[in-house]
Design a protein around this motif. Sequence first.
Motif, PDB file in Angstrom:
ATOM      1  N   GLU B 294       0.826  -1.211   0.000  1.00  0.00           N
ATOM      2  CA  GLU B 294       0.000   0.000   0.000  1.00  0.00           C
ATOM      3  C   GLU B 294       0.864   1.267   0.000  1.00  0.00           C
ATOM      4  O   GLU B 294       0.565   2.247  -0.691  1.00  0.00           O
ATOM      5  N   ILE B 297       2.073   1.845  -3.434  1.00  0.00           N
ATOM      6  CA  ILE B 297       1.021   2.447  -4.271  1.00  0.00           C
ATOM      7  C   ILE B 297       0.919   3.947  -3.992  1.00  0.00           C
ATOM      8  O   ILE B 297       0.859   4.775  -4.911  1.00  0.00           O
ATOM      9  N   LEU B 298       0.909   4.271  -2.692  1.00  0.00           N
ATOM     10  CA  LEU B 298       0.773   5.691  -2.320  1.00  0.00           C
ATOM     11  C   LEU B 298       1.917   6.513  -2.905  1.00  0.00           C
ATOM     12  O   LEU B 298       1.724   7.620  -3.405  1.00  0.00           O
ATOM     13  N   MET B 299       3.122   5.949  -2.848  1.00  0.00           N
ATOM     14  CA  MET B 299       4.264   6.698  -3.381  1.00  0.00           C
ATOM     15  C   MET B 299       4.215   6.731  -4.908  1.00  0.00           C
ATOM     16  O   MET B 299       4.615   7.714  -5.517  1.00  0.00           O
ATOM     17  N   ALA B 300       3.720   5.643  -5.499  1.00  0.00           N
ATOM     18  CA  ALA B 300       3.605   5.615  -6.962  1.00  0.00           C
ATOM     19  C   ALA B 300       2.656   6.703  -7.453  1.00  0.00           C
ATOM     20  O   ALA B 300       2.928   7.367  -8.448  1.00  0.00           O
ATOM     21  N   ILE B 301       1.556   6.909  -6.725  1.00  0.00           N
ATOM     22  CA  ILE B 301       0.593   7.915  -7.209  1.00  0.00           C
ATOM     23  C   ILE B 301       0.979   9.335  -6.783  1.00  0.00           C
ATOM     24  O   ILE B 301       0.249  10.275  -7.036  1.00  0.00           O
ATOM     25  N   GLY B 302       2.127   9.453  -6.118  1.00  0.00           N
ATOM     26  CA  GLY B 302       2.650  10.805  -5.889  1.00  0.00           C
ATOM     27  C   GLY B 302       2.801  11.240  -4.453  1.00  0.00           C
ATOM     28  O   GLY B 302       3.124  12.405  -4.202  1.00  0.00           O
ATOM     29  N   MET B 303       2.588  10.335  -3.493  1.00  0.00           N
ATOM     30  CA  MET B 303       2.790  10.757  -2.104  1.00  0.00           C
ATOM     31  C   MET B 303       4.288  10.825  -1.833  1.00  0.00           C
ATOM     32  O   MET B 303       5.026   9.901  -2.149  1.00  0.00           O
ATOM     33  N   ARG B 304       4.715  11.925  -1.254  1.00  0.00           N
ATOM     34  CA  ARG B 304       6.152  12.083  -0.977  1.00  0.00           C
ATOM     35  C   ARG B 304       6.555  11.180   0.192  1.00  0.00           C
ATOM     36  O   ARG B 304       5.748  10.964   1.105  1.00  0.00           O
ATOM     37  N   PRO B 305       7.816  10.721   0.181  1.00  0.00           N
ATOM     38  CA  PRO B 305       8.273   9.875   1.297  1.00  0.00           C
ATOM     39  C   PRO B 305       8.051  10.534   2.658  1.00  0.00           C
ATOM     40  O   PRO B 305       7.653   9.883   3.616  1.00  0.00           O
ATOM     41  N   GLN B 398      11.053   1.585  -1.835  1.00  0.00           N
ATOM     42  CA  GLN B 398      11.077   1.925  -3.257  1.00  0.00           C
ATOM     43  C   GLN B 398       9.737   1.490  -3.840  1.00  0.00           C
ATOM     44  O   GLN B 398       9.336   0.327  -3.660  1.00  0.00           O
ATOM     45  N   PRO B 399       9.021   2.391  -4.500  1.00  0.00           N
ATOM     46  CA  PRO B 399       7.667   2.054  -4.960  1.00  0.00           C
ATOM     47  C   PRO B 399       7.597   0.740  -5.739  1.00  0.00           C
ATOM     48  O   PRO B 399       6.729  -0.085  -5.466  1.00  0.00           O
TER      49      PRO B 399
END
Lengths: 229, 406
Positions: B294, B297-305, B398-399
Motif C-alpha cells: 500500500e 502504491i501511495l508513493m507511486a501515485i505521488g505521495m512524498r516519502p 522503493q515504490p
Amino acid sequence: MSLIQLDKVCKTYRTGNLEVPAVVDFTATIEAGEFTVLAGPSGSGKTTLLNLIGCLDQPSSGQVVLDGRNVATTPTRKLADFRLRHIGFIFQSYNLIPVLTALENAEFTLMLRGVPQQQRHQRVRELFALLGLEGLENRRPNDLSGGQQQRVAIARAIAAEPAVVLADEPTANLDSRASRELLELMHRLNREQRTTFVFSSHDPQVVDMARRVISLHDGRLADDRRREP
Amino acid sequence: MLIAIAYRNLWRNRRRTLLTLSAMVVSSSLLILALGVFSGMLEDMLASATEQYHGHLVVSKSGYQDNHDLYATIRDEKLPVMLENRPEVVAASPRLRAYGLLSGRDISRPAELLGIDPEREEKVTTLMAHLVAGRPLPSAAGNGALIGSGLARRLGVGPGDQLVFVTGAADGSIGNDLLRVTGIFSTGDSGHDNGLVLVGLPWLQQLLVLPGQVHEIAMRVNDPMAAAGIADRLAAELPPGLDVFDWGDLLPEMREAVASFDVSRMIVVLILYAATGLGILNTFFMAVMERTREFGILMAIGMRPRTVRAMVLLETLQLGLLALLLGGAIGLLMTWLMQRFGIDLSGQITPVTYAGGTILPRLHAAFDPVNVWMPCGLLLVVCMVAGYLPARRAAKLQPVAAIREE
C-alpha cells in the motif's frame, strides 16, 4: 515534441551474481492522445517498461523523456512530485486504499496536490457520473465489486488530469463483461477527453481495442503496429 | 485528510491496537498511581520530620543549630510577629530549649525540654496533635508538661504525676523545678517519643533565667518544597547575627531522600516505558510490514516519502494521545481514591523512621502535577521514538519493490 520518448532504453536486474536483462535497447515515441498497448507474454518486459515510463524506476542505460523531463537525471525525491502532476496509474489489483471511501480514494491525488475540498468533490462527482459510480461515493473498497473498484481506480488516475495514464494489466482480475465495459470507458475517455493511455496487457480484448500495439519479446521491441481509429 | 487516514489505519487491526493501547494505558495509569503513593510516603516523611518538630524554617542565632549554646538567644520579641506577616509564612512559633535530667518516681532520664507558646506552636508543628493520654498543654501552661510516650513509660509516670527537672541556668546556678504531666504524646518517631518534653515558654524562661528570650523561631510555610527559596530571601532581611535554616539544612538526610526520590522516579518511569516502547515498536513494525504494498502504491501515485513518514508518525501520535488521555484519567482517578481513602496497614507493619522522617504504616497517595505530566509526556515521547523507526522504513521503500510485495 512527443509526450513520451524512449531512446535505447535498457533495464537490467541483478539477482545475486546473475544479471537479468528485462528491457533491451528499446526505442519508441508515444504522442499525446494515443491509446497504446504494450503487448507480450509474461516476462517480456511490459511492466518494467511501464514502470520506466511511470518514473517508478530508472533505466540502466538510455533515456526516458516524459513531457520534456529526462527521468534518468531527475532526483528520486523529485520524481514523486513529477508523478503526482503528470502521471495517473491504474494497477492490476485496483490497489485502492481500504480505509478510504470510494470518493476519498478518487480525490486522493487531488488532495496531495492541495486542491481545496469543494473543488475536489465537484471534480470527483463529475467523474463518478461519467464512470457510472453515482451512489457509491461512501462505500469502502471492500463493499465494491472488482469492476467498480477498477472504475474508482480510473477516477483516481484521471482526476488530476495527468499527461498520461499508465495501466498495468487493468483487466487481469475482471470477468470478460466487466473488462469490456472498462475498456469501452477508457476508450471513451481517450476519445472525448483526449487522455493518453498506455496499457500493458496480454488480454486479446485490450489488444483488439488499441489503436497502437507495441509488441515485446524478451525485453526487445518485436513489433509496433498502428491501426486506423 | 491525512489525520483521518492515520486514525482509520490505527483501527485496521482492532485487536492488536487495543492490546497495545491497553498496555500503554495500564503502564501509564499504574505509574501515575505508584508515583502518587511514593509522593504520599515522602509527604508523610517530610511532615513527620518537619511538622512534628523542626518546622519548615527556623531562625536562630548564628551557630546555635550547631552547638545549642544556652546563651545564643534572640531577644527581639517582635520578630515572630514580623515573620508571620510575610505572605509565604503561615505561622511562627518562638521556642526556648534546655537539656537536663528529668526525674519521675525513682528513675531519672536525660531529656530535652522545649519551651513553647502552645497556641502558636500548634500552628507550626503537629506535636500536640499526637496526644494519646491526658489533655493538651493549655495556653497558660504554668508548670504543665506534655511528655513523649517512651520517656513517660521509662519514668513510670502518667497524666497528673509530678516530675523534677534539673538543668544549668544562664546565670550559672542550678535550675530545678517541679513539672506536672498534663498529657502524653506519641509521634512514632523514637527520638521524640523517648526524649522530648513540651513545657510552657514562660516557665522555662524563668527556670533558665532568660526572661523574654528564645533560642529559635520555627515557621510553617505554604509550600514546604519552596522553603529553601524563602530562606534565601529571608536571610537578606534578617538583623545581623541571625541565620535562617530550611528543613533541608536541619535534616540533610531528608533532603537527600527527596533528591533520590526524583532520581528513582525517573528510573522507574524509564524501565516501565522501555518495555512499553518495545510493544509499540512491534505493533507499528507489523503494521508497516503488512502495508508495504500500500505504501508503494501511495508513493507511486505521488505521495512524498516524508508524507508517508508523517502519516505513520501521526498514527503513533494518535495512539499515544489516546493512551495518554485514558491512562492519565484512570491514573488520576486511582490517585484521588488512594488520596481520599488510602489503605491502613497498621495491623501488618509498624512505623519506620528513615532519614529523620517517619514512614507511616499506610498506603496513601499525594497529588503532585509532576507525577502526572511526566509519565504522560514521556509516554508520548516513547510513542514517537518507537514509531519513528517503522515510519522511516515506510518512507524509504522503493515504490516498484514495494508494489511487488504480496
